[in-house]
Design an enzyme around this catalytic site. Structure first.
Site, PDB file in Angstrom:
ATOM      1  N   LYS A  10       0.860  -1.180   0.000  1.00  0.00           N
ATOM      2  CA  LYS A  10       0.000   0.000   0.000  1.00  0.00           C
ATOM      3  C   LYS A  10       0.897   1.232   0.000  1.00  0.00           C
ATOM      4  O   LYS A  10       1.651   1.474   0.942  1.00  0.00           O
ATOM      5  CB  LYS A  10      -0.927   0.025   1.209  1.00  0.00           C
ATOM      6  N   LYS A  34      -2.152  -1.631  -3.667  1.00  0.00           N
ATOM      7  CA  LYS A  34      -2.992  -0.440  -3.697  1.00  0.00           C
ATOM      8  C   LYS A  34      -2.110   0.809  -3.766  1.00  0.00           C
ATOM      9  O   LYS A  34      -1.194   0.927  -2.958  1.00  0.00           O
ATOM     10  CB  LYS A  34      -3.878  -0.384  -2.442  1.00  0.00           C
TER      11      LYS A  34
END
Length: 343
Positions: free
Chosen positions: A211, A265
């Site tokens: 992330k 992400k």
């Protein structure tokens, strides 16, 4: 009889290609479908939804055209829609009343918080739809960060202690998948241990392993109400967007700690990272088409600059082509309604 100019061109093409005319397979819709290498189906989709307190009509998120905050009853309707469309999982994110936020994100461990109430309602109404819940404190903290703060410093271990408790209350409410999105060190191990200790061994963990500290999260933060509250940025715990080797180490560590699945992400700017993790780790790997990606495409579509449905299918197929096992996308219901889920 000498050959014509066209005959000469044909002969030259056949010599160059060895008679392999690549366009043959592209000449009809049926032939293109017949040899298509990558297939996108409703089975590949996870639908993120936002829940708010109270009843009444959905509350549109201004920075995410077409996306709204839903009441618990609205989340139930969305889950039933997901079931009808063949979408396997919905992911729940809360918009928490600012009056309920505090420095430690105490609402995160409240068994009767919004996420837990929505999860219980969904599992009762649509038991065959999987529910994924985020393990992170940013929807609950008064400073908008994913962990507990000491001055300007994010406290790793103190945050993980809370995240483990949060994961337990979510799983006890019926969550099938816990998604640690906080990027604290060691959180997967502590969450797995806490779940197992409470007899929740079947609860899955999809770790947000790669992330990145990204500019693509702004509309999401509007949707959960943390944008205006955020003090500083999240670069001390989310990953540097220039790094790829680090993503591999993060993912390998999460798997060693007990993650069942991993996630990248944002998605589209990190397809290289996604493809590398799939290739090197060979584990179910998901990608999140973030709010920023969604909002850019919607803005371009509304301005007539893009054919939205075609662009959406192209982008989501790119995720699959890069190796994604599935995609978290706000386009899930629109895409699924246009797809036929194979038996």
């Amino acid at each position: 009889m000498s050959e014509t100019g066209l005959q000469a061109v044909t002969r030259r093409i056949d010599e160059a290609t060895g008679g392999a005319r690549m366009r043959r397979l592209r000449q009809a819709d049926w032939s293109r479908r017949l040899v298509r290498e990558t297939q996108l189906t409703a089975n590949d989709l996870i639908w993120p939804i936002f829940v708010r307190d109270g009843d009444g009509e959905p509350e549109p998120v201004a920075s995410m055209p077409g996306v709204s905050r839903l009441s618990v009853a609205g989340c139930v309707d969305a889950a039933r829609e997901a079931a009808d469309l063949g979408i396997p999982v919905v992911a729940i994110f809360p918009y928490t009343d600012p009056a309920l936020r505090d420095e430690r994100g105490s609402q995160a461990v409240n068994p009767d918080n919004l996420v837990c109430r929505a999860t219980r309602a969904i599992k009762k109404a649509a038991p065959n739809v999987g529910v994924m819940c985020d393990a992170a404190l940013d929807p609950y903290t008064s400073h908008g960060h994913d962990g507990v703060m000491d001055g300007e410093r994010i406290l790793n271990d103190e945050s993980v202690e809370i995240l483990a408790k949060q994961s337990v209350v979510q799983a006890e409410a019926g969550a099938d998948i816990i998604g640690p999105s906080d990027m604290m060190d060691g959180r997967v191990a502590c969450i797995r241990e806490a779940l197992d200790a409470h007899g929740l061994r079947d609860t899955m963990i999809m770790a947000y392993s790669a992330k990145y500290a990204s500019a693509f999260y702004g509309p999401f933060r509007d949707a959960v109400g943390s944008n205006a509250l955020l003090r500083g940025d999240k670069r001390t715990y989310q990953m540097d967007f220039a790094n790829s080797d680090e993503a591999l180490r993060e993912a390998a560590q999460d798997l060693a700690e007990g993650a069942d699945m991993i996630m990248v992400k944002p998605g589209l700017p990190y397809l290289d990272v996604l493809a590398r993790l799939v290739r090197e780790l060979q584990i179910p790997t998901f990608a999140y088409q973030t709010s920023g990606e969604y909002s850019m495409m919607m803005a371009a579509t509304q301005n007539g600059w893009l054919d939205g449905p075609k662009a959406t299918m192209e982008v989501l197929t790119a995720y699959k082509r890069a190796g994604a096992s599935g995609i978290l996308t706000y386009f899930a219901p629109q895409v699924a309604s246009g797809l036929k889920t194979p038996l």
